[in-house]
Design a protein around this motif. Structure first.
Motif, PDB file in Angstrom:
ATOM      1  N   PHE A  81       0.824  -1.166  -0.037  1.00 11.84           N
ATOM      2  CA  PHE A  81      -0.095   0.074  -0.022  1.00 11.84           C
ATOM      3  C   PHE A  81       0.969   0.983   0.100  1.00 11.84           C
ATOM      4  CE2 PHE A  81      -2.810  -3.181   1.915  1.00 11.84           C
ATOM      5  CZ  PHE A  81      -3.826  -3.004   1.267  1.00 11.84           C
ATOM      6  N   THR A  82       0.446   2.275  -0.640  1.00 19.31           N
ATOM      7  CA  THR A  82       1.257   3.401  -0.916  1.00 19.31           C
ATOM      8  C   THR A  82       0.690   4.450  -0.605  1.00 19.31           C
ATOM      9  OG1 THR A  82       2.782   4.782  -2.362  1.00 19.31           O
ATOM     10  CG2 THR A  82       1.211   3.292  -3.385  1.00 19.31           C
ATOM     11  N   TYR A  83       1.107   5.831  -0.123  1.00 20.54           N
ATOM     12  CA  TYR A  83       0.727   6.870   0.068  1.00 20.54           C
ATOM     13  C   TYR A  83       1.435   8.022  -0.687  1.00 20.54           C
ATOM     14  CZ  TYR A  83      -1.467  11.265   2.290  1.00 20.54           C
ATOM     15  OH  TYR A  83      -1.728  12.638   2.356  1.00 20.54           O
ATOM     16  N   LYS A  84       0.730   8.723  -1.729  1.00 14.78           N
ATOM     17  CA  LYS A  84       1.408   9.693  -2.445  1.00 14.78           C
ATOM     18  C   LYS A  84       2.908   9.116  -3.306  1.00 14.78           C
ATOM     19  CE  LYS A  84      -0.074  13.863  -0.385  1.00 14.78           C
ATOM     20  NZ  LYS A  84       0.302  15.296   0.322  1.00 14.78           N
ATOM     21  N   ARG A  85       3.083   7.619  -3.627  1.00 16.25           N
ATOM     22  CA  ARG A  85       4.230   7.159  -3.800  1.00 16.25           C
ATOM     23  C   ARG A  85       5.550   7.957  -2.934  1.00 16.25           C
ATOM     24  NH1 ARG A  85       3.564   7.450 -10.512  1.00 16.25           N
ATOM     25  NH2 ARG A  85       1.484   6.833 -10.461  1.00 16.25           N
ATOM     26  N   ILE A  86       5.276   8.184  -1.767  1.00 16.54           N
ATOM     27  CA  ILE A  86       6.327   8.532  -0.769  1.00 16.54           C
ATOM     28  C   ILE A  86       6.348   7.293   0.229  1.00 16.54           C
ATOM     29  CG2 ILE A  86       6.932  10.160   0.737  1.00 16.54           C
ATOM     30  CD1 ILE A  86       5.319  12.245  -0.699  1.00 16.54           C
ATOM     31  N   ILE A  87       5.401   6.950   0.723  1.00 17.48           N
ATOM     32  CA  ILE A  87       5.372   5.956   1.890  1.00 17.48           C
ATOM     33  C   ILE A  87       4.805   4.661   1.325  1.00 17.48           C
ATOM     34  CG2 ILE A  87       4.592   5.251   4.208  1.00 17.48           C
ATOM     35  CD1 ILE A  87       4.185   8.409   4.672  1.00 17.48           C
ATOM     36  N   TYR A  88       5.651   3.568   1.584  1.00 17.76           N
ATOM     37  CA  TYR A  88       5.063   2.119   1.228  1.00 17.76           C
ATOM     38  C   TYR A  88       5.005   1.433   2.420  1.00 17.76           C
ATOM     39  CZ  TYR A  88       5.756   3.731  -3.934  1.00 17.76           C
ATOM     40  OH  TYR A  88       5.926   4.186  -4.954  1.00 17.76           O
ATOM     41  N   VAL A  89       3.930   0.528   2.296  1.00 19.08           N
ATOM     42  CA  VAL A  89       4.022  -0.681   3.335  1.00 19.08           C
ATOM     43  C   VAL A  89       4.208  -1.942   2.594  1.00 19.08           C
ATOM     44  CG1 VAL A  89       2.977  -1.614   5.538  1.00 19.08           C
ATOM     45  CG2 VAL A  89       3.134   1.011   5.254  1.00 19.08           C
ATOM     46  N   GLU A  90       5.035  -2.810   2.653  1.00 15.45           N
ATOM     47  CA  GLU A  90       4.974  -3.885   1.681  1.00 15.45           C
ATOM     48  C   GLU A  90       5.076  -5.261   2.349  1.00 15.45           C
ATOM     49  OE1 GLU A  90       7.202  -3.957  -2.248  1.00 15.45           O
ATOM     50  OE2 GLU A  90       8.557  -4.903  -0.939  1.00 15.45           O
ATOM     51  N   GLY A  91       4.573  -6.103   1.893  1.00 16.06           N
ATOM     52  CA  GLY A  91       4.628  -7.707   2.612  1.00 16.06           C
ATOM     53  C   GLY A  91       5.212  -8.326   1.463  1.00 16.06           C
ATOM     54  N   ILE A  92       6.165  -9.267   1.670  1.00 15.02           N
ATOM     55  CA  ILE A  92       6.770 -10.285   0.832  1.00 15.02           C
ATOM     56  C   ILE A  92       6.992 -11.592   1.014  1.00 15.02           C
ATOM     57  CG2 ILE A  92       9.136  -9.707   1.698  1.00 15.02           C
ATOM     58  CD1 ILE A  92      10.151  -9.743  -1.142  1.00 15.02           C
ATOM     59  N   VAL A  93       6.605 -12.551   0.065  1.00 15.74           N
ATOM     60  CA  VAL A  93       6.593 -13.780   0.181  1.00 15.74           C
ATOM     61  C   VAL A  93       7.432 -14.699  -0.975  1.00 15.74           C
ATOM     62  CG1 VAL A  93       4.364 -14.099   1.360  1.00 15.74           C
ATOM     63  CG2 VAL A  93       4.373 -14.285  -1.022  1.00 15.74           C
ATOM     64  N   GLY A  94       7.899 -15.677  -0.609  1.00 17.48           N
ATOM     65  CA  GLY A  94       8.686 -16.262  -1.526  1.00 17.48           C
ATOM     66  C   GLY A  94       9.078 -18.032  -1.323  1.00 17.48           C
ATOM     67  N   HIS A  95       9.101 -18.542  -2.543  1.00 15.35           N
ATOM     68  CA  HIS A  95       8.876 -20.167  -2.120  1.00 15.35           C
ATOM     69  C   HIS A  95       9.728 -20.589  -3.356  1.00 15.35           C
ATOM     70  CE1 HIS A  95       7.573 -24.300  -1.326  1.00 15.35           C
ATOM     71  NE2 HIS A  95       7.331 -23.667  -0.115  1.00 15.35           N
ATOM     72  N   THR A  96      10.828 -21.629  -3.136  1.00 18.33           N
ATOM     73  CA  THR A  96      11.470 -22.256  -4.578  1.00 18.33           C
ATOM     74  C   THR A  96      10.574 -23.255  -5.171  1.00 18.33           C
ATOM     75  OG1 THR A  96      12.517 -23.661  -2.935  1.00 18.33           O
ATOM     76  CG2 THR A  96      13.654 -21.668  -3.515  1.00 18.33           C
ATOM     77  N   PHE A  97      10.872 -23.685  -6.289  1.00 22.65           N
ATOM     78  CA  PHE A  97      10.119 -24.360  -6.795  1.00 22.65           C
ATOM     79  C   PHE A  97      11.171 -25.915  -7.349  1.00 22.65           C
ATOM     80  CE2 PHE A  97       8.513 -20.597  -8.446  1.00 22.65           C
ATOM     81  CZ  PHE A  97       7.278 -20.521  -8.113  1.00 22.65           C
ATOM     82  N   TRP A  98      12.347 -25.820  -6.967  1.00 18.55           N
ATOM     83  CA  TRP A  98      13.239 -26.801  -6.956  1.00 18.55           C
ATOM     84  C   TRP A  98      13.564 -27.467  -5.652  1.00 18.55           C
ATOM     85  CZ3 TRP A  98      13.891 -21.827  -8.229  1.00 18.55           C
ATOM     86  CH2 TRP A  98      14.792 -21.091  -7.585  1.00 18.55           C
ATOM     87  N   ASN A  99      14.055 -28.533  -5.371  1.00 18.53           N
ATOM     88  CA  ASN A  99      14.452 -29.583  -4.282  1.00 18.53           C
ATOM     89  C   ASN A  99      15.992 -29.231  -4.149  1.00 18.53           C
ATOM     90  OD1 ASN A  99      11.876 -30.355  -3.592  1.00 18.53           O
ATOM     91  ND2 ASN A  99      12.206 -32.233  -4.806  1.00 18.53           N
ATOM     92  N   ARG A 100      16.252 -28.954  -2.938  1.00 19.70           N
ATOM     93  CA  ARG A 100      17.777 -29.106  -2.240  1.00 19.70           C
ATOM     94  C   ARG A 100      17.811 -30.628  -1.325  1.00 19.70           C
ATOM     95  NH1 ARG A 100      20.930 -23.993  -0.588  1.00 19.70           N
ATOM     96  NH2 ARG A 100      22.573 -25.308  -0.812  1.00 19.70           N
ATOM     97  N   SER A 101      19.019 -30.598  -0.768  1.00 21.07           N
ATOM     98  CA  SER A 101      19.082 -31.861   0.331  1.00 21.07           C
ATOM     99  C   SER A 101      19.660 -31.401   1.211  1.00 21.07           C
ATOM    100  CB  SER A 101      19.872 -32.980  -0.566  1.00 21.07           C
ATOM    101  OG  SER A 101      21.075 -32.743  -0.834  1.00 21.07           O
ATOM    102  N   PHE A 102      19.346 -32.163   2.503  1.00 21.97           N
ATOM    103  CA  PHE A 102      19.980 -31.648   3.894  1.00 21.97           C
ATOM    104  C   PHE A 102      19.906 -32.980   4.612  1.00 21.97           C
ATOM    105  CE2 PHE A 102      19.373 -30.699   8.517  1.00 21.97           C
ATOM    106  CZ  PHE A 102      20.520 -29.755   8.352  1.00 21.97           C
ATOM    107  N   GLU A 103      21.256 -33.211   5.005  1.00 21.78           N
ATOM    108  CA  GLU A 103      21.517 -34.557   5.634  1.00 21.78           C
ATOM    109  C   GLU A 103      21.111 -34.304   7.213  1.00 21.78           C
ATOM    110  OE1 GLU A 103      25.133 -37.822   6.682  1.00 21.78           O
ATOM    111  OE2 GLU A 103      25.286 -36.419   4.995  1.00 21.78           O
ATOM    112  N   PHE A 104      20.422 -35.332   7.722  1.00 20.57           N
ATOM    113  CA  PHE A 104      20.023 -35.328   9.084  1.00 20.57           C
ATOM    114  C   PHE A 104      19.932 -36.546   9.704  1.00 20.57           C
ATOM    115  CE2 PHE A 104      16.683 -35.346  12.432  1.00 20.57           C
ATOM    116  CZ  PHE A 104      17.213 -34.461  13.280  1.00 20.57           C
ATOM    117  N   GLU A 105      20.987 -36.951  10.675  1.00 23.70           N
ATOM    118  CA  GLU A 105      21.126 -38.262  11.256  1.00 23.70           C
ATOM    119  C   GLU A 105      21.299 -39.454  10.176  1.00 23.70           C
ATOM    120  OE1 GLU A 105      17.791 -38.536  13.893  1.00 23.70           O
ATOM    121  OE2 GLU A 105      18.681 -37.406  15.392  1.00 23.70           O
ATOM    122  N   GLY A 106      22.090 -39.257   9.048  1.00 22.41           N
ATOM    123  CA  GLY A 106      22.393 -40.068   7.917  1.00 22.41           C
ATOM    124  C   GLY A 106      21.484 -40.035   6.951  1.00 22.41           C
ATOM    125  N   VAL A 107      20.195 -39.421   6.973  1.00 22.48           N
ATOM    126  CA  VAL A 107      19.418 -39.394   6.113  1.00 22.48           C
ATOM    127  C   VAL A 107      19.411 -38.025   5.109  1.00 22.48           C
ATOM    128  CG1 VAL A 107      16.778 -39.718   5.615  1.00 22.48           C
ATOM    129  CG2 VAL A 107      17.778 -40.777   7.452  1.00 22.48           C
TER     130      VAL A 107
END
Length: 325
Positions: free
Chosen positions: A198-224
């Motif tokens: 949301f913006t007021y006079k293009r001077i003040i902005y209040v912004e929310g942001i979300v993000g998520h990947t579409f690809w996998n990575r791997s993490f080893e935990f207790e040998g798995v």
């Protein structure tokens, strides 16, 4: 013989009157524009205006009556173009041109205005007309001079005002909504992001942001080996203090997680303050550089770790609705 002379004199008077019945009308004034009009608007009429100046030089008892016209067209919200100031400004623009470009003496020019309720370009004009002044019309000339003197004695704001002042924009028209998509760096790698603000006079902005990947990575935990994805959630406030400098200050909070696809729990977590600058080299493009002194935690460790030297980069394309300055 006397009748013959009278006839000759009468014909000469009529011919002189015909010679002096010159008029040049300029209809090309844009809506809401008066004395600040581009001077090129007069260029196509130079031949006619030069002829008017020549006639004034040839007939010392002739004067030029300059008329400015305004119509009833509404050209801004709550701002009506039916205003004597527009008509007066257009007349002054033509008067100044005659004096500057064609050497007409100011004492030979008289100003009048006309503003009507009808709408149309034919009422947005400036015109100059030659008037013949001889001894038997002194009374009419004196009356015209009185009108001019009355005009010159008006308050300066009426005398020189050539543009209607801009009415302040209502507060609701200063509000806008902006959407964006792009890419962001993170403590764990690149993430596609989407944002809304949301913006007021293009001077003040209040912004929310979300993000998520579409690809996998791997993490080893207790040998798995666990398949993981990254996700992001945050919010900022931004201020652009200078209209001519497209750089603003950014402050907010950001949380980034690398999550297990099997358990949908984070295996890595980063959360903390975001402070930086946002530059908008184009109206639809932003680049943000931010310092992110965050707390990071890994699932197989008991204690979190402070990362005070961490920097993030965001690049987004935006579309904005509303938000007038």
């Amino acid at each position: 013989m006397s009748k013959f002379l009278c006839t000759i004199i009468g014909c000469l008077v009529l011919l002189a009157g015909a010679a002096l019945s010159q008029e040049v009308v300029i209809y090309d004034f844009p809506i809401g524009v008066a004395g600040s009009v581009d001077q090129e608007i007069f260029r196509p009429y130079y031949d006619g205006l030069e002829a008017v100046a020549d006639t004034l030089e040839k007939y010392p008892l002739a004067v030029a009556v300059v008329t400015g016209g305004a119509d009833g067209e509404r050209y801004r919200v709550n701002n009506d173009a039916q205003n004597p100031a527009l008509a007066l400004g257009r007349a002054h623009a033509l008067r100044d041109l005659l004096m500057r470009e064609f050497g007409v003496d100011s004492s030979r020019i008289y100003i009048r205005t006309e503003d009507v309720k009808e709408k149309g370009p034919q009422y947005r004009y400036a015109a100059v007309r030659i008037v013949r002044v001889i001894a038997d019309v002194d009374e009419r000339v004196n009356k015209l001079k009185q009108q001019v003197d009355t005009l010159l004695q008006r308050a300066p704001v009426e005398k020189h005002f050539t543009e209607i002042k801009e009415v302040p924009v209502p507060p609701k028209e200063n509000l806008g909504v902006q959407f964006g998509v792009g890419l962001s760096s993170s403590p764990f790698g690149m993430i596609p992001v989407a944002s809304s603000a949301f913006t007021y006079k293009r001077i003040i902005y209040v912004e929310g942001i979300v993000g998520h990947t579409f690809w996998n990575r791997s993490f080893e935990f207790e040998g798995v080996d666990l398949d993981t994805k990254r996700r992001m959630l945050g919010g900022y406030a931004m201020v652009f203090p200078y209209e001519d400098i497209p750089i603003g200050a950014v402050g907010g909070w950001l949380r980034v997680e690398e999550i297990s696809q099997d358990y949908y729990e984070y295996v890595k977590l980063s959360e903390g303050l975001v402070l930086g600058l946002r530059a908008m080299p184009l109206d639809w493009l932003s680049v943000t550089a931010a310092w992110n002194p965050s707390k990071q935690r890994v699932v197989d460790r008991d204690m979190s770790e402070s990362k005070n030297g961490q920097f993030l980069i965001f690049a987004q394309a935006h579309i904005l609705f509303g938000g007038e300055r």
